[in-house]
Design an enzyme around this catalytic site. Structure first.
Site, PDB file in Angstrom:
ATOM      1  N   VAL A   1     -32.812 -26.897  49.071  1.00  0.00           N
ATOM      2  CA  VAL A   1     -32.175 -25.593  48.908  1.00  0.00           C
ATOM      3  C   VAL A   1     -33.221 -24.731  48.220  1.00  0.00           C
ATOM      4  CG1 VAL A   1     -30.267 -24.316  47.883  1.00  0.00           C
ATOM      5  CG2 VAL A   1     -29.891 -26.623  48.778  1.00  0.00           C
ATOM      6  N   PRO A   2     -33.745 -23.728  48.895  1.00  0.00           N
ATOM      7  CA  PRO A   2     -35.004 -23.076  48.530  1.00  0.00           C
ATOM      8  C   PRO A   2     -34.957 -22.133  47.326  1.00  0.00           C
ATOM      9  CG  PRO A   2     -34.059 -21.973  50.398  1.00  0.00           C
ATOM     10  CD  PRO A   2     -33.175 -23.162  50.116  1.00  0.00           C
ATOM     11  N   CYS A   3     -34.798 -22.679  46.117  1.00  0.00           N
ATOM     12  CA  CYS A   3     -34.827 -21.815  44.931  1.00  0.00           C
ATOM     13  C   CYS A   3     -36.209 -21.224  44.709  1.00  0.00           C
ATOM     14  CB  CYS A   3     -34.331 -22.557  43.708  1.00  0.00           C
ATOM     15  SG  CYS A   3     -35.238 -24.054  43.327  1.00  0.00           S
ATOM     16  N   HIS A   4     -37.228 -21.812  45.290  1.00  0.00           N
ATOM     17  CA  HIS A   4     -38.584 -21.283  45.155  1.00  0.00           C
ATOM     18  C   HIS A   4     -38.791 -20.039  46.006  1.00  0.00           C
ATOM     19  CE1 HIS A   4     -38.525 -24.101  48.533  1.00  0.00           C
ATOM     20  NE2 HIS A   4     -39.497 -23.390  49.046  1.00  0.00           N
TER      21      HIS A   4
END
Length: 139
Positions: A129-132
């Protein structure tokens, strides 16, 4: 009570601990991760769990540059607000970024920019899940 299993896998960013339930992937824990960031409780080791095996394979493809999106069942453990933020993160296309303000507007809570930032920091399934792909500016 949910039952969790986990396994540790090597990656270019260090040893990652993958945690899953019978529903799906529940966490990707980083080396030296703060135990308060993701609170799932105890979990048993299980190298054979199909979600963990599939996650390991897809992460290897991601780090090799051959995968840009994950296809895994997910089991988010968090508040309703956190889950809404994490669901919004899943809509960010590979190679793009969104601000906390963008995410707050996307979930219908435009004034919740700081809360979005806090939820982003507690994302239990980072990398997948792309929090970056989220930046701190209000945008």
């Amino acid at each position: 009570m949910q039952r969790y299993v986990g396994k540790t896998v090597e990656s270019p960013v260090g040893a990652l601990t993958l945690v899953a339930s019978d529903v799906g992937l529940a966490a990707v824990l980083w080396p030296n991760d703060d135990p308060a960031r993701v609170r799932l409780g105890a979990f048993a080791a299980s190298a054979e769990h199909p979600v963990l095996q599939d996650t390991q394979r897809q992460l290897a493809e991601y780090f090799a540059g051959t995968r840009t999106a994950f296809a895994l069942p997910l089991d988010f453990a968090g508040t309703e607000f956190q889950r809404s933020v994490w669901a919004a993160l899943l809509t960010i296309p590979y190679g793009e970024t969104r601000s906390y303000g963008d995410i707050a507007r996307a979930i219908g809570r435009p004034a919740a920019v700081r809360a979005v930032g806090a939820a982003n920091g507690r994302n239990p399934i980072s990398i997948v899940v792309p929090c970056h792909r989220v930046i701190g500016a209000n945008g």
